[in-house]
Motif scaffolding. Sequence first.
Motif, short mmCIF file in Angstrom:
data_model
loop_
_atom_site.label_atom_id
_atom_site.label_comp_id
_atom_site.label_asym_id
_atom_site.label_seq_id
_atom_site.Cartn_x
_atom_site.Cartn_y
_atom_site.Cartn_z
N VAL A 1 0.85 -0.92 0.18
CA VAL A 1 0.09 0.16 -0.11
C VAL A 1 0.84 1.17 -0.07
CG1 VAL A 1 -0.18 0.06 2.67
CG2 VAL A 1 -2.13 1.14 0.93
N GLN A 2 0.32 2.20 -0.75
CA GLN A 2 1.14 3.54 -0.51
C GLN A 2 0.92 4.37 0.64
OE1 GLN A 2 -0.30 5.72 -3.98
NE2 GLN A 2 1.04 4.82 -5.41
N PRO A 3 2.04 5.06 1.05
CA PRO A 3 1.95 6.15 2.21
C PRO A 3 0.81 6.65 2.35
CG PRO A 3 4.43 6.16 1.34
CD PRO A 3 3.36 5.33 0.26
N GLY A 4 0.09 6.91 3.26
CA GLY A 4 -1.24 7.44 3.31
C GLY A 4 -2.35 6.63 3.34
N GLY A 5 -2.22 5.41 2.83
CA GLY A 5 -3.27 4.50 2.22
C GLY A 5 -4.03 3.87 3.61
N SER A 6 -4.79 2.99 3.29
CA SER A 6 -5.35 2.13 4.29
C SER A 6 -5.45 0.81 3.95
CB SER A 6 -6.87 2.72 4.43
OG SER A 6 -7.05 3.66 4.77
N LEU A 7 -5.38 -0.37 4.82
CA LEU A 7 -5.57 -1.55 4.63
C LEU A 7 -6.16 -2.09 5.99
CD1 LEU A 7 -4.09 -3.24 2.58
CD2 LEU A 7 -2.25 -3.84 4.12
N THR A 8 -6.96 -3.32 5.69
CA THR A 8 -7.70 -3.91 6.80
C THR A 8 -7.04 -5.49 6.71
OG1 THR A 8 -9.74 -2.53 6.48
CG2 THR A 8 -9.87 -4.65 7.67
#
Length: 126
Positions: free
Chosen positions: A12-19
């Motif tokens: 994921v890119q910086p600033g992004g989200s992941l669950t």
Amino acid sequence: QLLLVESGGGLVQPGGSLTLSCTASEGSLENYPIAWFRQAPGKGREGVTCINRSGGSTNPADSVKGRFTISRDNAKNTVWLQMDSLKAEDTATYYCAAGPAVLPGCLPLTTLYNIWGQGTQVTVSS
């Protein structure tokens, strides 16, 4: 015997989200406090956050407070880790763990958990 399986990791890119998800492939999570830990290459295992059996109490580390949220649905036998505003320093292998309920709440300390998943890799990079 409880067997934990993590999923949801990725790039994921910086600033992004992941669950991330932690599911019991065998047994039931409902009687256990659950914690998330992470380990970056060359570093020790760090407690990220935890949630007590009912889901009414959590205890995030200062490094993730306001960015990561842990939740659980005992009926679905699953605990989630919602990670927002991700940073490069969040890159690590993430593990969920279960342990006996020795506190009303929870603490993300490795010594309190004796059942561990295999981990899922999270990489934050542009």
